[in-house]
Enzyme design. Structure first.
Site, short mmCIF file in Angstrom:
data_model
loop_
_atom_site.label_atom_id
_atom_site.label_comp_id
_atom_site.label_asym_id
_atom_site.label_seq_id
_atom_site.Cartn_x
_atom_site.Cartn_y
_atom_site.Cartn_z
N ASP A 20 35.48 17.24 -11.96
CA ASP A 20 34.47 16.78 -11.01
C ASP A 20 34.92 17.24 -9.63
O ASP A 20 36.08 17.64 -9.44
CB ASP A 20 34.36 15.24 -11.05
CG ASP A 20 33.30 14.74 -10.08
OD1 ASP A 20 32.24 15.37 -9.96
OD2 ASP A 20 33.55 13.72 -9.39
N SER A 21 34.03 17.11 -8.66
CA SER A 21 34.39 17.46 -7.29
C SER A 21 35.40 16.47 -6.71
O SER A 21 36.01 16.74 -5.69
CB SER A 21 33.13 17.48 -6.43
OG SER A 21 32.49 16.22 -6.50
N CYS A 83 30.56 16.76 -12.95
CA CYS A 83 29.88 16.80 -11.65
C CYS A 83 28.43 17.29 -11.84
O CYS A 83 28.20 18.37 -12.38
CB CYS A 83 30.65 17.77 -10.75
SG CYS A 83 29.92 17.99 -9.14
N GLU A 162 32.45 6.67 -0.85
CA GLU A 162 33.82 7.09 -0.49
C GLU A 162 34.43 6.11 0.52
O GLU A 162 35.62 5.86 0.52
CB GLU A 162 33.79 8.49 0.13
CG GLU A 162 33.29 9.57 -0.80
CD GLU A 162 34.38 10.21 -1.63
OE1 GLU A 162 35.51 10.29 -1.15
OE2 GLU A 162 34.08 10.61 -2.78
N CYS A 194 24.19 11.73 -9.89
CA CYS A 194 25.41 12.03 -9.12
C CYS A 194 26.49 11.06 -9.59
O CYS A 194 26.21 9.88 -9.84
CB CYS A 194 25.13 11.82 -7.63
SG CYS A 194 26.58 11.98 -6.60
N HIS A 196 28.74 9.53 -8.13
CA HIS A 196 29.04 8.38 -7.27
C HIS A 196 28.01 7.26 -7.40
O HIS A 196 28.30 6.11 -7.08
CB HIS A 196 29.08 8.80 -5.80
CG HIS A 196 30.31 9.56 -5.41
ND1 HIS A 196 30.65 10.76 -5.99
CD2 HIS A 196 31.28 9.29 -4.50
CE1 HIS A 196 31.77 11.20 -5.44
NE2 HIS A 196 32.17 10.32 -4.54
#
Ligand code: DGL
Length: 223
Positions: A20-21, A83, A162, A194, A196
């Site tokens: 993933d990123s 991702c 984040e 996504c 997140h």
């Protein structure tokens, strides 16, 4: 319920590689642990270069190749691109050039959304790069061409998570501002496109209402 402790590591068995990123893809890893607790895994989170969602398809593809090459050097037997952004823009190219099977998160999420939706109105939220690529719209329409898809980029969601602000007034105000539009389209299913976004589930449910089914691509990919 089985846990990883019930399945002692078989060191001879090649691992599943996941990238993933950043750390968002741990949501996918967690689901893989739950579904396949006996598998060895190697996880690569490209935290040095996160976020991918604001970058060009060429840059994301270059990063994805570097990540894939690293994981292939770990002798993996399967590559999972956790991702959504990387899956959207580089899955086919990676698939053509690595010697192991490659799974992305878009098709499993799209299939689950179509099978959940009763009114055939599906919302998709993701990073700018994912939404611009139309990967979810294409995948959903491949399963059922009659479905109406309403997609929306929510670029502030990633920094919000984040920052650790997944709950509370700021998160709610931002979600309200983004999701108003999609809510007005009367979607009955919303794809969290996504890694997140599952961490914002509570806030998203509050804005969209409990009657809207949220699809977590991580869960669908592991299943
Ligand atoms: N992992 C990315 C995705 O699922 C989100 C974070 C980023 O922009 O890199 O699209």
């Amino acid at each position: 319920m089985r846990t990883a402790a019930d399945f002692p590591m078989n060191k001879k068995e090649k691992p599943i590689g996941i990238f993933d990123s950043g750390i968002g893809g741990l949501t996918v890893l967690k689901e893989i642990f739950r579904e396949l607790p006996f598998e060895n895994t190697v996880y690569l989170g490209d935290t040095a270069r996160v976020p991918y969602g604001i970058r060009s398809p060429e840059t994301v593809t270059r990063y994805s190749f570097e990540n894939a090459r690293f994981l292939i050097s770990e002798d993996i037997k399967l590559l999972v691109i956790a991702c959504n952004t990387a899956s959207s823009v580089s899955l086919d190219a990676i698939r053509r050039s690595v010697p192991v099977p490659v799974l992305g998160v878009i098709k499993p999420g799209a299939r689950a959304a179509v099978s959940c939706s009763k009114n055939k109105k599906i919302g998709v939220i993701g990073t700018e790069a994912t939404i611009k690529s139309s990967s979810y719209t294409r995948a959903i329409k491949e399963v059922d061409g009659d479905v109406e898809v309403f997609s929306l980029a929510c670029p502030l969601f990633v920094p919000l998570v984040e920052e650790g602000w997944s709950e509370g007034r700021i998160a709610e105000m931002i979600a309200e501002t983004y999701l108003n539009n999609i809510r007005d389209k009367c979607v009955d299913t919303l794809v969290l496109g996504c890694t997140h976004y599952p961490l914002l589930k509570n806030v998203i449910t509050k804005v969209m209402s409990e009657t809207v089914t949220l699809i977590d691509s991580a869960v669908e990919t592991a299943g």
